[in-house]
Design an enzyme around this catalytic site. Structure first.
Site, PDB file in Angstrom:
ATOM      1  N   HIS A   1      -3.843  -8.137 -10.617  1.00 43.78           N
ATOM      2  CA  HIS A   1      -2.815  -8.039  -9.565  1.00 43.78           C
ATOM      3  C   HIS A   1      -1.448  -7.911 -10.231  1.00 43.78           C
ATOM      4  CE1 HIS A   1      -0.953  -8.439  -5.727  1.00 43.78           C
ATOM      5  NE2 HIS A   1      -1.242  -9.688  -5.412  1.00 43.78           N
TER       6      HIS A   1
ATOM      7  N   HIS B   1      -6.245   1.348  -7.606  1.00 45.51           N
ATOM      8  CA  HIS B   1      -5.726   0.529  -6.505  1.00 45.51           C
ATOM      9  C   HIS B   1      -6.789   0.479  -5.412  1.00 45.51           C
ATOM     10  CE1 HIS B   1      -2.938  -1.065  -3.516  1.00 45.51           C
ATOM     11  NE2 HIS B   1      -2.137  -1.326  -4.524  1.00 45.51           N
TER      12      HIS B   1
ATOM     13  N   ASP C   1       2.426  -1.071 -11.198  1.00 45.83           N
ATOM     14  CA  ASP C   1       2.583  -1.824 -12.455  1.00 45.83           C
ATOM     15  C   ASP C   1       2.623  -0.933 -13.684  1.00 45.83           C
ATOM     16  OD1 ASP C   1       0.594  -4.237 -10.853  1.00 45.83           O
ATOM     17  OD2 ASP C   1       2.682  -4.489 -11.439  1.00 45.83           O
TER      18      ASP C   1
HETATM   19  C1  SDX Z   1      -1.201  -4.583  -7.699  1.00 42.87           C
HETATM   20  O1  SDX Z   1      -3.433  -4.794  -3.288  1.00 42.87           O
HETATM   21  C2  SDX Z   1      -2.218  -4.472  -3.563  1.00 42.87           C
HETATM   22  O2  SDX Z   1      -1.515  -3.887  -2.745  1.00 42.87           O
HETATM   23  C3  SDX Z   1      -1.728  -4.886  -4.945  1.00 42.87           C
HETATM   24  C4  SDX Z   1      -0.347  -4.369  -5.343  1.00 42.87           C
HETATM   25  C5  SDX Z   1       0.757  -5.002  -4.514  1.00 42.87           C
HETATM   26  O3  SDX Z   1       1.845  -4.416  -4.429  1.00 42.87           O
HETATM   27  O4  SDX Z   1       0.541  -6.168  -4.039  1.00 42.87           O
HETATM   28  O5  SDX Z   1      -0.281  -2.964  -5.201  1.00 42.87           O
HETATM   29  C6  SDX Z   1      -0.031  -4.737  -6.796  1.00 42.87           C
HETATM   30  O6  SDX Z   1      -1.925  -5.540  -7.894  1.00 42.87           O
HETATM   31  C7  SDX Z   1      -1.506  -3.234  -8.277  1.00 42.87           C
HETATM   32  C8  SDX Z   1      -2.835  -3.204  -9.113  1.00 42.87           C
HETATM   33  C9  SDX Z   1      -2.515  -3.744 -10.499  1.00 42.87           C
HETATM   34  N1  SDX Z   1      -3.769  -3.953 -11.260  1.00 42.87           N
HETATM   35  C10 SDX Z   1      -4.072  -3.135 -12.287  1.00 42.87           C
HETATM   36  O7  SDX Z   1      -3.416  -2.154 -12.630  1.00 42.87           O
HETATM   37  C11 SDX Z   1      -5.331  -3.552 -13.051  1.00 42.87           C
HETATM   38  C12 SDX Z   1      -6.203  -2.345 -13.311  1.00 42.87           C
HETATM   39  N2  SDX Z   1      -6.757  -1.887 -12.057  1.00 42.87           N
HETATM   40  C13 SDX Z   1      -8.070  -2.326 -11.680  1.00 42.87           C
HETATM   41  O8  SDX Z   1      -8.419  -3.597 -12.082  1.00 42.87           O
HETATM   42  C14 SDX Z   1      -8.439  -1.938 -10.245  1.00 42.87           C
HETATM   43  O9  SDX Z   1      -8.082  -0.624 -10.085  1.00 42.87           O
HETATM   44  C15 SDX Z   1      -7.879  -2.754  -9.086  1.00 42.87           C
HETATM   45  C16 SDX Z   1      -8.116  -4.209  -9.248  1.00 42.87           C
HETATM   46  C17 SDX Z   1      -6.420  -2.500  -8.935  1.00 42.87           C
HETATM   47  C18 SDX Z   1      -8.596  -2.280  -7.820  1.00 42.87           C
HETATM   48  O10 SDX Z   1      -9.913  -2.609  -7.985  1.00 42.87           O
HETATM   49  P1  SDX Z   1     -11.024  -2.236  -6.879  1.00 42.87           P
HETATM   50  O11 SDX Z   1     -10.401  -1.628  -5.677  1.00 42.87           O
HETATM   51  O12 SDX Z   1     -11.866  -3.434  -6.671  1.00 42.87           O
HETATM   52  O13 SDX Z   1     -11.829  -1.066  -7.558  1.00 42.87           O
HETATM   53  P2  SDX Z   1     -13.126  -1.298  -8.415  1.00 42.87           P
HETATM   54  O14 SDX Z   1     -12.891  -2.373  -9.432  1.00 42.87           O
HETATM   55  O15 SDX Z   1     -14.268  -1.446  -7.464  1.00 42.87           O
HETATM   56  O16 SDX Z   1     -13.226   0.082  -9.219  1.00 42.87           O
HETATM   57  C19 SDX Z   1     -13.894   1.204  -8.698  1.00 42.87           C
HETATM   58  C20 SDX Z   1     -14.351   1.978  -9.934  1.00 42.87           C
HETATM   59  C21 SDX Z   1     -15.165   1.137 -10.913  1.00 42.87           C
HETATM   60  O17 SDX Z   1     -15.976   2.039 -11.652  1.00 42.87           O
HETATM   61  P3  SDX Z   1     -17.560   2.128 -11.287  1.00 42.87           P
HETATM   62  O18 SDX Z   1     -18.106   0.707 -11.247  1.00 42.87           O
HETATM   63  O19 SDX Z   1     -17.573   2.793  -9.904  1.00 42.87           O
HETATM   64  O20 SDX Z   1     -18.158   2.997 -12.365  1.00 42.87           O
HETATM   65  O21 SDX Z   1     -13.182   2.403 -10.684  1.00 42.87           O
HETATM   66  C22 SDX Z   1     -13.207   1.758 -11.957  1.00 42.87           C
HETATM   67  C23 SDX Z   1     -14.148   0.575 -11.855  1.00 42.87           C
HETATM   68  O22 SDX Z   1     -14.695   0.261 -13.139  1.00 42.87           O
HETATM   69  N3  SDX Z   1     -11.821   1.329 -12.214  1.00 42.87           N
HETATM   70  C24 SDX Z   1     -11.196   1.496 -13.370  1.00 42.87           C
HETATM   71  C25 SDX Z   1      -9.900   0.998 -13.164  1.00 42.87           C
HETATM   72  N4  SDX Z   1      -9.786   0.530 -11.914  1.00 42.87           N
HETATM   73  C26 SDX Z   1     -10.995   0.739 -11.338  1.00 42.87           C
HETATM   74  N5  SDX Z   1     -11.608   2.018 -14.559  1.00 42.87           N
HETATM   75  C27 SDX Z   1     -10.689   2.045 -15.536  1.00 42.87           C
HETATM   76  N6  SDX Z   1      -9.406   1.590 -15.415  1.00 42.87           N
HETATM   77  C28 SDX Z   1      -8.991   1.054 -14.251  1.00 42.87           C
HETATM   78  N7  SDX Z   1      -7.732   0.597 -14.124  1.00 42.87           N
END
Ligand code: SDX
Length: 425
Positions: free
Chosen positions: A267, A306, A362
């Site tokens: 997050h 996201h 971020d």
């Molecule tokens: C914020 O919710 C909000 O609005 C949050 C926010 C706000 O203003 O409050 O916008 C602020 O928290 C932004 C997000 C910051 N976090 C990151 O940048 C961390 C990296 N991102 C990931 O951890 C992820 O993208 C999330 C947590 C942001 C979202 O996760 P989801 O929606 O649960 O997606 P998922 O984990 O189910 O991923 C779907 C697929 C997976 O691959 P498969 O299992 O289908 O093969 O996408 C992949 C994931 O492995 N994936 C990524 C990835 N994010 C998702 N692979 C590589 N790098 C990434 N960053």
């Protein structure tokens, strides 16, 4: 056409008509679907709430497919270009942009409560010299609950108004104190003749000069960063705010709980992790190898992806623009070149395209914060300052929503059936 769904339970052949409200069903209406009178009835199972609306809200609107973000109907792009953060804070809290008189009154109130009780300084001095600023921020926000006992009267609108104002006024002071503590510098008292953001700079960066003179370009860049981070509908930390607030805990401890959720690396903690990732990559030419490792499930691209945005996060686009403005003052952060190369490669790569992974808020914010002189440990604190406005606006909306009560989700039990404790020897 009636606003209903007709559902057939194939276990019994019975059909049920479920009313649609704004195009959605009420989960509680599923409970009537039973196989026999003793059956608990059907629930909706939705781990991480990927398709569950926990509330009705009029504060922020996001269209993740189109990359749209609006506060109270105004596009984020226009708010970032035309408004100050205090004006946007007023909008998020009250539903309308302030008139000039309302803006002046609001700024006066905001700047009148910036000081912290002297005991808060003693409390903070107890932290280790290298304590993480976010840990200090969360603890100190919770500690404010012990200074303002009347904040527990959460059902009194006048009390809520005062405590919301206190929290928003004091978060820059708490944040600045965590920074000064981590730098081993004396705390700087607020200068209420400055604007909200300029005063934050004063408490961060004033040294021995008699009066701090904020750089207007930096002040404006921070203002825009605050606007972009102010609210984002039902994200993880806002859900924590609403959940804790639903037990009628006071707004200070609820805000501390929200900040604790924000601290997580998935997050708001991601901005700090992005800088660590860029440091680990080290140079543009090493980006392809890093991307290949991520595709082999060796970590994530921090700052990418996201839950809602399956298109470019509109805030990331504005931050890219803001970065160049800051660099005109601070000098270019070379990490931006690595970030731009990482974005270029990722946006052309099927692995990320198929998963709709784009830069989020971020990805670029940390590069700007670092150019402003902040260490990565401070980045999430800088996120928490403006997001305190969103958390408190969402809290106020929850408290005043007649449909809301203490949050208490159900579960699907997968444990042992009834059994007796074996006879003791
Ligand atoms: C914020 O919710 C909000 O609005 C949050 C926010 C706000 O203003 O409050 O916008 C602020 O928290 C932004 C997000 C910051 N976090 C990151 O940048 C961390 C990296 N991102 C990931 O951890 C992820 O993208 C999330 C947590 C942001 C979202 O996760 P989801 O929606 O649960 O997606 P998922 O984990 O189910 O991923 C779907 C697929 C997976 O691959 P498969 O299992 O289908 O093969 O996408 C992949 C994931 O492995 N994936 C990524 C990835 N994010 C998702 N692979 C590589 N790098 C990434 N960053």
């Amino acid at each position: 056409m009636p606003d209903t769904l007709t559902v057939t339970d194939n276990r019994t052949g019975k059909t049920y008509t479920l009313a649609l409200h704004d195009g959605n069903i009420r989960a509680i209406d599923l409970r009537q679907i039973q196989t026999n009178p003793d059956d608990f009835g059907v629930m909706s199972y939705d781990p991480a709430y990927t398709n569950t609306a926990a509330c009705r809200s009029s504060i922020t609107y996001i269209d993740g497919d189109k990359g749209i973000l609006r506060y109270r109907g105004y596009p984020i792009e226009q708010l970032a270009e035309k408004c100050t953060f205090p004006e946007v804070a007023y909008l998020i809290l009250n539903g309308e942009l302030p008139t000039p008189d309302q803006a002046q009154d609001w700024n006066e109130h905001l700047m009148r409560r910036t000081m912290l009780h002297e005991n808060v300084k003693k409390f903070m001095e107890g932290f280790h010299y290298d304590a993480h600023p976010m840990g200090m921020f969360i603890s100190t926000m919770a500690a404010l609950s012990t200074f303002y006992n009347e904040a527990k009267k959460v059902l009194d609108p006048e009390v809520r108004k005062l405590e919301v104002l206190r929290a928003i006024s004091k978060v820059p002071t708490i944040a600045a104190y965590t920074y000064r503590h981590s730098m081993g510098l004396p705390y700087v008292y607020p200068d209420n003749s400055l604007t909200y953001t300029e005063n934050f700079m004063n408490m961060l960066w004033k040294m021995t000069e008699p009066v701090y003179k904020p750089n207007p370009a930096i002040a404006r860049a921070l203002d825009i960063l605050f606007i972009l981070h102010a609210d984002h509908e039902q994200n993880c930390s806002t859900s924590a705010m609403r959940g804790v607030g639903s037990s009628q805990a006071d707004p200070f401890v609820a805000t501390a709980a929200a900040a604790a959720a924000l601290y997580g690396p998935l997050h708001g903690g991601a901005n700090e992790q992005v800088l660590r990732m860029l440091d680990e990559i080290g140079s543009k030419d090493k980006v392809p190898a890093y991307v290949a490792a991520v595709k082999n499930n060796k970590g994530k691209l921090m700052g990418f992806g996201h839950r809602i945005y399956k298109n470019y996060d509109p805030r990331a686009r504005i931050l890219k623009w803001a970065a160049e403005r800051v660099f005109e003052v601070t000098g270019r952060n070379p990490k931006l070149d690595i970030a731009l190369e990482l974005e270029r490669i990722a946006l052309e790569d099927d692995y990320f395209v198929q998963r709709k992974l784009y830069p989020n808020v971020d990805f670029y914010s940390g590069i700007i914060y670092q150019a402003l002189g902040f260490r990565p440990e401070m980045f999430t604190v800088l996120f928490a300052i403006p997001r305190t406005v969103g958390w408190l606006a969402q809290w106020e909306e929850m408290i005043t929503d007649p449909e809301q009560k203490i949050a208490r989700p159900r579960q699907v039990y997968t444990g042992k059936a009834l059994r007796d404790v074996p006879a003791r020897p």
